[in-house]
Design a protein around this motif. Sequence first.
Motif, PDB file in Angstrom:
ATOM      1  N   TYR A 178       0.831  -1.210   0.000  1.00 15.69           N
ATOM      2  CA  TYR A 178       0.000   0.000   0.000  1.00 15.69           C
ATOM      3  C   TYR A 178       0.864   1.258   0.000  1.00 15.69           C
ATOM      4  O   TYR A 178       0.602   2.209  -0.757  1.00 15.69           O
ATOM      5  CB  TYR A 178      -0.924  -0.001   1.219  1.00 15.69           C
ATOM      6  CG  TYR A 178      -1.602   1.325   1.461  1.00 15.69           C
ATOM      7  CD1 TYR A 178      -2.632   1.765   0.629  1.00 15.69           C
ATOM      8  CD2 TYR A 178      -1.206   2.154   2.512  1.00 15.69           C
ATOM      9  CE1 TYR A 178      -3.243   2.991   0.843  1.00 15.69           C
ATOM     10  CE2 TYR A 178      -1.811   3.376   2.731  1.00 15.69           C
ATOM     11  CZ  TYR A 178      -2.825   3.788   1.889  1.00 15.69           C
ATOM     12  OH  TYR A 178      -3.428   5.003   2.093  1.00 15.69           O
ATOM     13  N   LYS A 179       1.904   1.280   0.839  1.00 17.01           N
ATOM     14  CA  LYS A 179       2.779   2.453   0.895  1.00 17.01           C
ATOM     15  C   LYS A 179       3.517   2.642  -0.431  1.00 17.01           C
ATOM     16  O   LYS A 179       3.711   3.774  -0.885  1.00 17.01           O
ATOM     17  CB  LYS A 179       3.776   2.305   2.045  1.00 17.01           C
ATOM     18  CG  LYS A 179       3.145   2.406   3.423  1.00 17.01           C
ATOM     19  CD  LYS A 179       4.186   2.334   4.518  1.00 17.01           C
ATOM     20  CE  LYS A 179       5.068   3.563   4.508  1.00 17.01           C
ATOM     21  NZ  LYS A 179       6.031   3.542   5.635  1.00 17.01           N
ATOM     22  N   GLY A 180       3.931   1.532  -1.049  1.00 15.74           N
ATOM     23  CA  GLY A 180       4.586   1.639  -2.344  1.00 15.74           C
ATOM     24  C   GLY A 180       3.647   2.168  -3.414  1.00 15.74           C
ATOM     25  O   GLY A 180       4.030   3.009  -4.241  1.00 15.74           O
ATOM     26  N   TYR A 181       2.404   1.684  -3.388  1.00 16.47           N
ATOM     27  CA  TYR A 181       1.409   2.161  -4.353  1.00 16.47           C
ATOM     28  C   TYR A 181       1.129   3.646  -4.154  1.00 16.47           C
ATOM     29  O   TYR A 181       1.037   4.418  -5.114  1.00 16.47           O
ATOM     30  CB  TYR A 181       0.117   1.364  -4.195  1.00 16.47           C
ATOM     31  CG  TYR A 181      -1.034   1.896  -5.014  1.00 16.47           C
ATOM     32  CD1 TYR A 181      -1.133   1.614  -6.375  1.00 16.47           C
ATOM     33  CD2 TYR A 181      -2.010   2.697  -4.420  1.00 16.47           C
ATOM     34  CE1 TYR A 181      -2.180   2.115  -7.131  1.00 16.47           C
ATOM     35  CE2 TYR A 181      -3.065   3.205  -5.168  1.00 16.47           C
ATOM     36  CZ  TYR A 181      -3.150   2.905  -6.521  1.00 16.47           C
ATOM     37  OH  TYR A 181      -4.188   3.406  -7.259  1.00 16.47           O
ATOM     38  N   ARG A 182       0.998   4.057  -2.900  1.00 20.05           N
ATOM     39  CA  ARG A 182       0.731   5.469  -2.602  1.00 20.05           C
ATOM     40  C   ARG A 182       1.893   6.350  -3.044  1.00 20.05           C
ATOM     41  O   ARG A 182       1.682   7.445  -3.582  1.00 20.05           O
ATOM     42  CB  ARG A 182       0.469   5.641  -1.109  1.00 20.05           C
ATOM     43  CG  ARG A 182      -0.045   7.020  -0.731  1.00 20.05           C
ATOM     44  CD  ARG A 182      -0.475   7.057   0.718  1.00 20.05           C
ATOM     45  NE  ARG A 182       0.626   6.764   1.626  1.00 20.05           N
ATOM     46  CZ  ARG A 182       0.525   6.754   2.948  1.00 20.05           C
ATOM     47  NH1 ARG A 182      -0.660   6.998   3.510  1.00 20.05           N
ATOM     48  NH2 ARG A 182       1.565   6.490   3.716  1.00 20.05           N
ATOM     49  N   ALA A 183       3.129   5.865  -2.837  1.00 22.19           N
ATOM     50  CA  ALA A 183       4.306   6.643  -3.258  1.00 22.19           C
ATOM     51  C   ALA A 183       4.355   6.765  -4.775  1.00 22.19           C
ATOM     52  O   ALA A 183       4.677   7.834  -5.309  1.00 22.19           O
ATOM     53  CB  ALA A 183       5.576   5.984  -2.729  1.00 22.19           C
ATOM     54  N   ARG A 184       4.051   5.680  -5.481  1.00 27.88           N
ATOM     55  CA  ARG A 184       4.058   5.739  -6.942  1.00 27.88           C
ATOM     56  C   ARG A 184       2.951   6.651  -7.460  1.00 27.88           C
ATOM     57  O   ARG A 184       3.125   7.361  -8.453  1.00 27.88           O
ATOM     58  CB  ARG A 184       3.899   4.342  -7.531  1.00 27.88           C
ATOM     59  CG  ARG A 184       5.125   3.450  -7.370  1.00 27.88           C
ATOM     60  CD  ARG A 184       5.001   2.193  -8.204  1.00 27.88           C
ATOM     61  NE  ARG A 184       3.858   1.385  -7.795  1.00 27.88           N
ATOM     62  CZ  ARG A 184       3.924   0.427  -6.870  1.00 27.88           C
ATOM     63  NH1 ARG A 184       5.077   0.171  -6.251  1.00 27.88           N
ATOM     64  NH2 ARG A 184       2.860  -0.288  -6.569  1.00 27.88           N
ATOM     65  N   GLY A 201       3.817   9.644  -9.830  1.00 29.66           N
ATOM     66  CA  GLY A 201       3.453   9.524 -11.240  1.00 29.66           C
ATOM     67  C   GLY A 201       2.078  10.010 -11.585  1.00 29.66           C
ATOM     68  O   GLY A 201       1.606   9.780 -12.706  1.00 29.66           O
ATOM     69  N   GLY A 202       1.383  10.644 -10.659  1.00 30.93           N
ATOM     70  CA  GLY A 202       0.047  11.143 -10.941  1.00 30.93           C
ATOM     71  C   GLY A 202      -0.923  10.009 -11.205  1.00 30.93           C
ATOM     72  O   GLY A 202      -1.094   9.119 -10.385  1.00 30.93           O
ATOM     73  N   ARG A 203      -1.544  10.024 -12.380  1.00 33.68           N
ATOM     74  CA  ARG A 203      -2.545   9.012 -12.713  1.00 33.68           C
ATOM     75  C   ARG A 203      -1.960   7.801 -13.427  1.00 33.68           C
ATOM     76  O   ARG A 203      -2.698   6.933 -13.880  1.00 33.68           O
ATOM     77  CB  ARG A 203      -3.631   9.631 -13.591  1.00 33.68           C
ATOM     78  CG  ARG A 203      -4.428  10.739 -12.882  1.00 33.68           C
ATOM     79  CD  ARG A 203      -5.532  11.241 -13.782  1.00 33.68           C
ATOM     80  NE  ARG A 203      -6.333  12.255 -13.101  1.00 33.68           N
ATOM     81  CZ  ARG A 203      -7.379  12.853 -13.662  1.00 33.68           C
ATOM     82  NH1 ARG A 203      -7.747  12.550 -14.908  1.00 33.68           N
ATOM     83  NH2 ARG A 203      -8.063  13.765 -12.984  1.00 33.68           N
ATOM     84  N   GLN A 204      -0.665   7.778 -13.590  1.00 38.07           N
ATOM     85  CA  GLN A 204      -0.039   6.655 -14.276  1.00 38.07           C
ATOM     86  C   GLN A 204      -0.272   5.363 -13.499  1.00 38.07           C
ATOM     87  O   GLN A 204       0.012   5.270 -12.311  1.00 38.07           O
ATOM     88  CB  GLN A 204       1.464   6.907 -14.433  1.00 38.07           C
ATOM     89  CG  GLN A 204       2.171   5.802 -15.207  1.00 38.07           C
ATOM     90  CD  GLN A 204       3.657   6.108 -15.371  1.00 38.07           C
ATOM     91  OE1 GLN A 204       4.138   7.122 -14.883  1.00 38.07           O
ATOM     92  NE2 GLN A 204       4.368   5.237 -16.058  1.00 38.07           N
ATOM     93  N   GLN A 205      -0.789   4.359 -14.186  1.00 32.44           N
ATOM     94  CA  GLN A 205      -1.129   3.092 -13.555  1.00 32.44           C
ATOM     95  C   GLN A 205       0.016   2.092 -13.689  1.00 32.44           C
ATOM     96  O   GLN A 205       0.693   2.044 -14.719  1.00 32.44           O
ATOM     97  CB  GLN A 205      -2.401   2.502 -14.192  1.00 32.44           C
ATOM     98  CG  GLN A 205      -3.637   3.382 -14.015  1.00 32.44           C
ATOM     99  CD  GLN A 205      -4.043   3.479 -12.564  1.00 32.44           C
ATOM    100  OE1 GLN A 205      -3.966   2.508 -11.812  1.00 32.44           O
ATOM    101  NE2 GLN A 205      -4.497   4.663 -12.164  1.00 32.44           N
TER     102      GLN A 205
END
Length: 285
Positions: A73-79, A83-87
Amino acid sequence: MAPPPSAGSMSQRMMTLVQTLQFGWFVGHLTLLFCAVRYGVSYLTFNFYSRFARFSYRTAFVAAAATYGIVVYKGYRARARAGGRQQTSPLALAADENVQYLVMALVWLFSRQVPLALLPFMVYSIFHVATYTRTNLIPTVTPPQQTGAPSASPGGRPATKSSPLADNIGRFVKEYYDASMTLVAGLEILLWFRVMLSAVTFTKGSWILLAIYTVFLRARYSQSSFVQGAVRQGTARADAMMANQSTPPVVRQGWETVKRFVGQATDATDINRFVGGSQPAKKAQ
């Protein structure tokens, strides 16, 4: 990892610390260790199917899933922030070691008991608990003592003296980390053979578990130099055994066939070809 709070009274510093997500991660690893040790006692006394043993086993994997879930979750939040909306692509997500361990924690949680499966998670937790205690918990309880004036350079900080306990923990982590990661690699490979044994004896659900764990171990081989080293060492030992004159030719030929098949399967399932090059080596959190 965020620096420990240093201002205010000890109770204020502790309240600040326990309100962080990282502290929940620490509690998860601590819970995993406690439950794994408690289950180990039941296992050694042949009570591994008692109610408390089953509770300890399942709770250990709940804690493992929670800790790796926090890191993912923390990694996803940091990305997302960077990266804005980049998935993130599904393949790139699958290549994340923490996602892999999160998935396996959930798989073991809902599978039949395999005591050996607890050991790799337990080794990781020992080092995570030790590192968090050294870098966050001890400095919060006993902040480093100032031993000199600040340096003359802009933004210079005063020299401080860390806790002797923190220093001892740091030396322990530094001295035993590589050996412990080699142990984890060996345990993960040994666990594959344990699952394979269940599959060939047609234990319920074992073939599905074998398929899932084989994918996991393949990913670990791609990303971990420790797993690669363990595989090379095991292969070298098997080659030495096959080279013995007492080994029947049919066994030697079978071993060469197995090596060739595994090599071809490894090349065909290299995930790095699909996620844009080799992945940087990371340790699971």
